[in-house]
Design an enzyme around this catalytic site. Structure first.
Site: not given
Length: 204
Positions: A27, A176, A179
């Site tokens: 990701s 979060d 990231h």
């Protein structure tokens, strides 16, 4: 006219030097939570082009991917038009508590595939948390320099090292806390970018 044709023939290859680098990752590479232009691949490509490099960075990042996932798709990632590869995997292995020896075997397989196709690699590591104990952390983080030496790759030890040690990450990370946001990605690119330039030198 013949002289002009000859000159054109000599300079024509100069316009066909575009290099393509595949960014094989998870990701962090894929650009989770960001619009395309803000993600790692697009920001890296823009950074390199601004510095005069004729390069395409192909996004081979898959959100949630582990080293096993990367190994399963490395062969088709290394298509005939790929000149170099960035390998940035391992974060999801750590999040799942996957054994370091398993991740090492998978990454070894990825680098074997790159070597077989004579594709130079920049290997990008991760920083493992200490909640699995110091041995796990050490064993996992040592995978990257060990394999870099074995396969003679370029090495960036930690994808997020540009953000480590900062007192306030609130303006650089997504909600979060895992990231980076667009501003955080820009710092990551500034730090990794010179090593991608070094990778481009290996493609000549």
């Amino acid at each position: 006219m013949a002289a002009i044709a000859t000159i054109f023939a000599l300079i024509q290859p100069a316009f066909a030097q575009t290099k393509t680098i595949a960014a094989l990752g998870d990701s962090l590479t894929q650009g989770y939570g960001l619009i395309q232009q803000e993600g790692f691949v697009d920001q890296l490509q823009a950074w390199l082009r601004a510095r005069g490099h004729d390069v395409i960075i192909a996004n081979a990042g898959v959100s949630g991917d582990t080293t096993a996932g990367g190994l399963s798709r490395v062969e088709w990632t290394l298509g005939p038009n790929i000149d170099g590869m960035i390998v940035a995997l391992g974060g999801n292995d750590v999040l799942r508590g996957i054994a370091p020896e398993t991740a090492r075997t998978n990454l070894d397989g990825i680098l074997q595939s790159a070597r077989a196709k004579e594709v130079p690699v920049l290997l990008v590591g991760i920083s493992a948390p200490g909640n699995y104990g110091p041995d796990y952390k050490s064993d996992f983080e040592n995978i990257y320099p060990d394999l870099s030496t074995k396969y003679d790759t370029l090495l960036h030890p930690n994808f997020l090292s540009a953000l480590m040690g900062r007192e306030d990450l609130s303006g650089l990370m997504q909600q979060d806390g895992i990231h980076p946001n667009a501003q955080g990605v820009a710092l990551v690119v500034e730090e990794i970018g010179p090593q991608v330039e070094a990778l481009l030198e290996r493609l000549d």
